[in-house]
Write a protein that holds these residues in place. Sequence first.
Motif, mmCIF file in Angstrom:
data_model
loop_
_atom_site.group_PDB
_atom_site.id
_atom_site.type_symbol
_atom_site.label_atom_id
_atom_site.label_comp_id
_atom_site.label_asym_id
_atom_site.label_seq_id
_atom_site.Cartn_x
_atom_site.Cartn_y
_atom_site.Cartn_z
ATOM 1 N N LEU A 1 0.831 -1.195 0.000
ATOM 2 C CA LEU A 1 0.000 0.000 0.000
ATOM 3 C C LEU A 1 0.871 1.252 0.000
ATOM 4 N N PRO A 2 0.403 2.313 -0.626
ATOM 5 C CA PRO A 2 1.184 3.559 -0.627
ATOM 6 C C PRO A 2 1.230 4.193 0.764
ATOM 7 N N GLN A 3 2.111 5.153 0.947
ATOM 8 C CA GLN A 3 2.353 5.774 2.243
ATOM 9 C C GLN A 3 1.353 6.878 2.591
ATOM 10 N N THR A 4 0.294 7.076 1.853
ATOM 11 C CA THR A 4 -0.636 8.182 2.115
ATOM 12 C C THR A 4 -1.383 7.995 3.421
ATOM 13 N N LYS A 5 -1.512 6.782 3.901
ATOM 14 C CA LYS A 5 -2.226 6.534 5.150
ATOM 15 C C LYS A 5 -1.530 7.208 6.331
ATOM 16 N N LYS A 6 -0.205 7.155 6.360
ATOM 17 C CA LYS A 6 0.521 7.778 7.452
ATOM 18 C C LYS A 6 0.343 9.288 7.409
ATOM 19 N N ALA B 1 -1.253 11.489 10.411
ATOM 20 C CA ALA B 1 -0.581 12.615 11.066
ATOM 21 C C ALA B 1 -1.544 13.793 11.202
ATOM 22 N N TRP B 2 -2.289 14.105 10.163
ATOM 23 C CA TRP B 2 -3.252 15.212 10.243
ATOM 24 C C TRP B 2 -4.360 14.900 11.243
ATOM 25 N N ILE C 1 -3.018 15.562 14.707
ATOM 26 C CA ILE C 1 -2.918 17.008 14.961
ATOM 27 C C ILE C 1 -4.301 17.577 15.277
ATOM 28 N N ALA C 2 -5.298 17.177 14.522
ATOM 29 C CA ALA C 2 -6.661 17.665 14.751
ATOM 30 C C ALA C 2 -7.166 17.223 16.134
ATOM 31 N N ALA C 3 -6.871 16.001 16.527
ATOM 32 C CA ALA C 3 -7.297 15.511 17.840
ATOM 33 C C ALA C 3 -6.616 16.316 18.957
#
Length: 149
Positions: free
Chosen positions: A62-67, A71-72, A75-77
């Motif tokens: 799977l591509p790294q877009t999940k990480k 991360a966002w 930050i929102a939490a």
Amino acid sequence: MDCNNIEELLEKYFQGGTSIAEEQELRKYFSSSNVLPHLEQYKPLFGYFSLVKKEEFEREILPQTKKYNLAWLSIAASVVVLLGIGTYVYLNNNKANQNQDLGTYDDPEVAYRETQKALALLSNHVNVGIESVQYVQEYQNSKNLIFKQ
């Protein structure tokens, strides 16, 4: 192949002392059709190794877009938690400021009477404490008389 040679190789294999060439010889022997009957139990083991060797890894990476999204999300939490703490502190700070006026008197005579009541209560409790100390002093005197130190 020689029966004694295969049995020696098997013993050496299970002790972990065979070379790659000897292991290939064992795989070749157990993949053939003329395996001795008392060694038939090892045939599935070496057959499995040959089968597994042909398998390939087919899972898609799977591509790294999940990480990045994770991360966002973290930050929102964190921002939500900080806003909640800030709101709680702000609301409790206002309540504390409203409660600071308790215990004050506008009339000096009322304040004087309340102060006298508080000091009388304090004096009463101090007197009880002094009586307890007198009991301890009496005990100390009795002990000194008995042991004559």
